[in-house]
Scaffold this motif. Structure first.
Motif: not given
Length: 466
Positions: A253-258
Motif C-alpha cells: 500500500a505504501r508503494s502504491i501510495a508513493r
C-alpha cells in the motif's frame, strides 16, 4: 427560512488534538465554559456563532471545514457495506448511521475496514486461491483499496504536495515549457532524458541514470510522466513524510501510495493551483480550453478540477470518475454529497455509460438521486491508443459533475432547464441500496425491502417491492 444547526463535534476534537490543547485550555481560548465545549464535542449542542468566530480569529481555522467532514462519505459507505447479504436482519436506521458517522467516525472506519477484510477473504476462498494455506492470508484490506480510500478521505487534496508542485511550476524560466523544465531539473541531477521506442510509457534506469519516455505517448502524457519522475527524484522526503502520516498497513500500500502522490505532484505542477483555479473560473470550466492552455489531457483536467479543495481558496466541489466498458469504476472521487459504489459498477442510468456509444462528444445530464439531491453531470470517452495498429486500445469514459446549484458556473450547463423536475434522470448509487421501486434497469432487488411475487402479474420487474 430556518437556519440549519451545525453539529461538528468530531471536527472540534480533531482540531483540539492537532493543537495539543486540553478541553479546559481550548474552552478558555474560545471563550466558552468547559461543560459547553464538552457538549459541543459530543454533538449534544450545535456549534455556536461565537465559537465559529473564535475558531477563525484565534486559530485561523477555515470554518468551511466544519461542514466539509467525512459524514456523508461514511454514511454512504456504511449503507453499502450493510447491504451485503452477510448482514441478516433489519439494517440500522439512516439516523443511527449518521450518528455513528458524526459522533464516532473512527469506529465507523473500523467497521468499514473489517467489512473490507471480510470481502477480501471471502473472494480469496471463492476463487480457490489456497489463501488459507499461505503466509499472506492475513486479514487486511486490499492495498489498492486502502490507498484509494486514503485519497478519498483526504478530499483528494494533499496540501503539502500541492503547494510544492505549485512552487516548482513558479520557478520555470520565462516562456519555458513544462516538459523542458522537467528535463532541466532531471539534468541537474545528472539524469539523461530520452524520447524513444519503449515497451513502457516511462522507464527509469537508476544505474545508468537514464529516463526513457515512449515516443508513442501523447504529448500531455509525456509531460506528465516527466513530472512524475521529477517528483520521485526530487520530492522523496516530502512523499515519505506524507506516507508516514498515512500509516498504511502494508509495504505494498505504501508503494502504491508513493506513486499516487507522485502522480498528484505531476498533475499539480502541470496545472498549478492558483493559475489553474483562475483559468477554470475564467473559462467557465471548459475542459478543452483548459487542456490547451495547460498542455494537459481532458482526463487530467477533469481530475485536477476535482482536487481544488484548498482551505480558503476552494473551487467548485466536483465529483470525478473513470469507468471501463464493463461499467467498473477504475477511478473515483467526490467532493460532493454524491458518493459512488465501493464495489461493482455505477448506476446504468448515468450518462457516463453512454459516452462509449458517442465517442468524441460531451454528454450532458441533469440527474437526481433517491435522497432528492440534484446534480449536473458531464461525460466523455477518453480512449487511449496503443500507438500501433496491433497495439490494444484502452477504452474509458470519464464523468465530471457538481450539485446543480453550481451548474451556472459551467459552460456545459448553458440552455439546460434546471428548473423543470421532469428534466432530471433518476439515478442511484448501487442497486442493492437504491430504493426506487420502478427502475427499469434494476439488476438486483434492494436488500432492505421485502419482495412480493405475483405469478399472475409481470411488470418491469418479476417482483414487487413492499
Amino acid at each position: 427560512m430556518a437556519i440549519q444547526k451545525l453539529y461538528a463535534g468530531a471536527k472540534l476534537r480533531e482540531l483540539r488534538g492537532r493543537l495539543a490543547l486540553t478541553q479546559k485550555d481550548f474552552a478558555g481560548k474560545l471563550g466558552v465554559s468547559l461543560p459547553y465545549l464538552n457538549q459541543m464535542e459530543n454533538n449534544n449542542r450545535p456549534v455556536s456563532t461565537s465559537v465559529v468566530l473564535g475558531l477563525a480569529q484565534e486559530f485561523g481555522f477555515d470554518v468551511t471545514e466544519l461542514q466539509a467532514g467525512d459524514e456523508a462519505r461514511l454514511v454512504s459507505d456504511m449503507r453499502e457495506a450493510l447491504a451485503d447479504p452477510v448482514f441478516t436482519g433489519s439494517a440500522p436506521a439512516l439516523a443511527d448511521l449518521r450518528l455513528a458517522a458524526s459522533n464516532a467516525p473512527a469506529l465507523a472506519r473500523a467497521f468499514l475496514d473489517l467489512h473490507a477484510s471480510y470481502r477480501q477473504t471471502h473472494e480469496r476462498l471463492a476463487s480457490l486461491d489456497e489463501a488459507l494455506g499461505r503466509e499472506d492470508a492475513r486479514l487486511q484490506p486490499s492495498p489498492w483499496e486502502e490507498v484509494r480510500d486514503f485519497f478519498h478521505y483526504c478530499d483528494n487534496y494533499i496540501d503539502a504536495v500541492d503547494r510544492s508542485a505549485e512552487r516548482f511550476a513558479a520557478q520555470r524560466k520565462p516562456d519555458e515549457a513544462m516538459a523542458d523544465a522537467a528535463v532541466r531539473t532531471l539534468a541537474a541531477r545528472q539524469i539523461t532524458t530520452l524520447i524513444g521506442d519503449s515497451d513502457a510509457v516511462r522507464r527509469f534506469d537508476p544505474a545508468a541514470k537514464t529516463l526513457t519516455i515512449s515516443r508513442h505517448a501523447a504529448p500531455a502524457t509525456q509531460t506528465f510522466q516527466l513530472l512524475l519522475q521529477v517528483a520521485l527524484i526530487t520530492q522523496g522526503q516530502l512523499l515519505d513524510a506524507t506516507l508516514d502520516l498515512a500509516r498504511f498497513q502494508s509495504d505494498e500500500a505504501r508503494s502504491i501510495a508513493r506513486v499516487g502522490l507522485a502522480n498528484y505532484f505531476a498533475g499539480a505542477a502541470l496545472m498549478p493551483y492558483g493559475p489553474f483555479l483562475a483559468a477554470a473560473q475564467d473559462t467557465r470550466h471548459d475542459l478543452e480550453l483548459l487542456a490547451t492552455r495547460f498542455g494537459a489531457s481532458l482526463e487530467q483536467v477533469a481530475h485536477r478540477l476535482s482536487t481544488l479543495q484548498r482551505p480558503g481558496a476552494k473551487g467548485i466541489p466536483f465529483f470525478f470518475v473513470r469507468v471501463d466498458q464493463a461499467g467498473t469504476i477504475t477511478k473515483r472521487h467526490s467532493a460532493t454529497t454524491l458518493q459512488f459504489a465501493r464495489y461493482g459498477g455505477a448506476c446504468p442510468l448515468w450518462n457516463v455509460h453512454q459516452a462509449f456509444e458517442l465517442p468524441g462528444q460531451f454528454l450532458r445530464q441533469l440527474a437526481e438521486t433517491p435522497d432528492g439531491a440534484r446534480y449536473f453531470c458531464l461525460a466523455r470517452d477518453v480512449s487511449k491508443s496503443g500507438g500501433a495498429y496491433n497495439a490494444p486500445t484502452r477504452r474509458y469514459a470519464i464523468g465530471l459533475g457538481c450539485e446543480v446549484r453550481h451548474a451556472a458556473a459551467l459552460v456545459y450547463a448553458d440552455h439546460m432547464d434546471a428548473g423543470a423536475p421532469s428534466a432530471y434522470a433518476p439515478i442511484g448509487i448501487s442497486c442493492r441500496i437504491c430504493e426506487r421501486r420502478d427502475c427499469h434497469q434494476r439488476s438486483v432487488p434492494p436488500l432492505e425491502r421485502q419482495l412480493r411475487v405475483d405469478p399472475d402479474r409481470r411488470g418491469m420487474l418479476p417482483y414487487q417491492l413492499d
